[in-house]
Design a protein around this motif. Structure first.
Motif, PDB file in Angstrom:
ATOM      1  N   MET A  22       3.657   9.034  13.826  1.00  0.00           N
ATOM      2  CA  MET A  22       4.654   7.968  13.889  1.00  0.00           C
ATOM      3  C   MET A  22       5.110   7.579  12.494  1.00  0.00           C
ATOM      4  SD  MET A  22       3.514   5.322  16.841  1.00  0.00           S
ATOM      5  CE  MET A  22       1.820   5.174  16.348  1.00  0.00           C
ATOM      6  N   PRO A  23       6.418   7.369  12.341  1.00  0.00           N
ATOM      7  CA  PRO A  23       6.884   6.894  11.033  1.00  0.00           C
ATOM      8  C   PRO A  23       6.482   5.434  10.851  1.00  0.00           C
ATOM      9  CG  PRO A  23       8.698   6.976  12.589  1.00  0.00           C
ATOM     10  CD  PRO A  23       7.490   7.563  13.283  1.00  0.00           C
ATOM     11  N   THR A  24       6.157   5.088   9.647  1.00  0.00           N
ATOM     12  CA  THR A  24       5.812   3.691   9.370  1.00  0.00           C
ATOM     13  C   THR A  24       7.099   2.925   9.111  1.00  0.00           C
ATOM     14  OG1 THR A  24       5.549   4.209   7.028  1.00  0.00           O
ATOM     15  CG2 THR A  24       3.568   4.267   8.387  1.00  0.00           C
ATOM     16  N   PRO A  25       7.146   1.664   9.511  1.00  0.00           N
ATOM     17  CA  PRO A  25       8.368   0.898   9.278  1.00  0.00           C
ATOM     18  C   PRO A  25       8.569   0.669   7.783  1.00  0.00           C
ATOM     19  CG  PRO A  25       6.655  -0.516  10.149  1.00  0.00           C
ATOM     20  CD  PRO A  25       6.127   0.885  10.177  1.00  0.00           C
ATOM     21  N   SER A  26       9.824   0.526   7.409  1.00  0.00           N
ATOM     22  CA  SER A  26      10.115   0.248   6.009  1.00  0.00           C
ATOM     23  C   SER A  26       9.587  -1.141   5.658  1.00  0.00           C
ATOM     24  CB  SER A  26      11.622   0.316   5.759  1.00  0.00           C
ATOM     25  OG  SER A  26      12.268  -0.765   6.414  1.00  0.00           O
ATOM     26  N   THR A  27       9.517  -1.400   4.380  1.00  0.00           N
ATOM     27  CA  THR A  27       9.031  -2.701   3.929  1.00  0.00           C
ATOM     28  C   THR A  27       9.933  -3.817   4.440  1.00  0.00           C
ATOM     29  OG1 THR A  27       8.183  -1.635   1.947  1.00  0.00           O
ATOM     30  CG2 THR A  27       8.367  -4.026   1.887  1.00  0.00           C
ATOM     31  N   GLY A  28      11.237  -3.562   4.457  1.00  0.00           N
ATOM     32  CA  GLY A  28      12.182  -4.570   4.954  1.00  0.00           C
ATOM     33  C   GLY A  28      11.998  -4.842   6.435  1.00  0.00           C
ATOM     34  N   GLN A  29      11.811  -3.772   7.220  1.00  0.00           N
ATOM     35  CA  GLN A  29      11.594  -3.937   8.655  1.00  0.00           C
ATOM     36  C   GLN A  29      10.304  -4.700   8.917  1.00  0.00           C
ATOM     37  OE1 GLN A  29      11.699   0.185   9.766  1.00  0.00           O
ATOM     38  NE2 GLN A  29      13.647  -0.058  10.850  1.00  0.00           N
ATOM     39  N   ALA A  30       9.258  -4.334   8.208  1.00  0.00           N
ATOM     40  CA  ALA A  30       7.973  -5.007   8.392  1.00  0.00           C
ATOM     41  C   ALA A  30       8.085  -6.490   8.047  1.00  0.00           C
ATOM     42  CB  ALA A  30       6.902  -4.330   7.540  1.00  0.00           C
ATOM     43  N   ALA A  31       8.820  -6.798   6.991  1.00  0.00           N
ATOM     44  CA  ALA A  31       8.997  -8.204   6.594  1.00  0.00           C
ATOM     45  C   ALA A  31       9.796  -8.961   7.641  1.00  0.00           C
ATOM     46  CB  ALA A  31       9.683  -8.284   5.233  1.00  0.00           C
ATOM     47  N   GLN A  32      10.835  -8.335   8.215  1.00  0.00           N
ATOM     48  CA  GLN A  32      11.636  -8.988   9.244  1.00  0.00           C
ATOM     49  C   GLN A  32      10.805  -9.256  10.495  1.00  0.00           C
ATOM     50  OE1 GLN A  32      14.901  -6.280   9.721  1.00  0.00           O
ATOM     51  NE2 GLN A  32      16.170  -7.336   8.216  1.00  0.00           N
ATOM     52  N   ILE A  33      10.010  -8.276  10.880  1.00  0.00           N
ATOM     53  CA  ILE A  33       9.168  -8.459  12.064  1.00  0.00           C
ATOM     54  C   ILE A  33       8.140  -9.557  11.801  1.00  0.00           C
ATOM     55  CG2 ILE A  33       7.445  -7.370  13.553  1.00  0.00           C
ATOM     56  CD1 ILE A  33       9.029  -4.735  13.150  1.00  0.00           C
ATOM     57  N   GLY A  34       7.544  -9.540  10.616  1.00  0.00           N
ATOM     58  CA  GLY A  34       6.574 -10.573  10.266  1.00  0.00           C
ATOM     59  C   GLY A  34       7.183 -11.964  10.285  1.00  0.00           C
ATOM     60  N   ALA A  35       8.410 -12.075   9.769  1.00  0.00           N
ATOM     61  CA  ALA A  35       9.094 -13.374   9.768  1.00  0.00           C
ATOM     62  C   ALA A  35       9.417 -13.815  11.199  1.00  0.00           C
ATOM     63  CB  ALA A  35      10.369 -13.292   8.937  1.00  0.00           C
TER      64      ALA A  35
END
Length: 111
Positions: A22-35
């Motif tokens: 599985m590809p890991t989410p980008s840092t931006g995607q991970a930050a958006q999901i976390g927010a």
């Protein structure tokens, strides 16, 4: 019994294999999901605090539905925080948000 054990082992090995590819989410995607998870947690905390105040005044059936929705929201938020993939996080987040909305609707006073 043997077939069930075999099926379980196959499912577990498939999950492990899929995690490796599985590809890991980008840092931006991970930050958006976390927010988004943090916002959902804050919304749940506000609604749960209010619901806890009105629980004693609700009928036993409505109180049970509110408690169930609170439990579902809490589990959904935990699942969203600890999910292995971004898709799993988003799915768990949607479930938690739906349960939080159910708390708000169920705990609201009847017209």
């Amino acid at each position: 019994m043997k077939k069930m054990l075999t099926a379980t082992l196959c499912a577990a090995s498939m999950m492990l294999a899929s995690c490796a590819t599985m590809p890991t989410p980008s840092t931006g995607q991970a930050a958006q999901i976390g927010a988004a998870i943090d916002r959902a947690q804050a919304a749940y905390d506000r609604i749960a605090a209010t619901a806890s105040l009105v629980l004693p005044f609700l009928s036993p059936e409505r109180a049970a539905r509110v408690r169930l929705a609170m439990s579902l929201a809490e589990r959904g938020l935990l699942a969203a925080r600890y999910a292995a993939t971004a898709a799993e996080q988003l799915a768990a987040l949607k479930q938690a948000e739906a349960a939080t909305a159910a708390i708000e609707v169920t705990a609201a006073p009847s017209p």
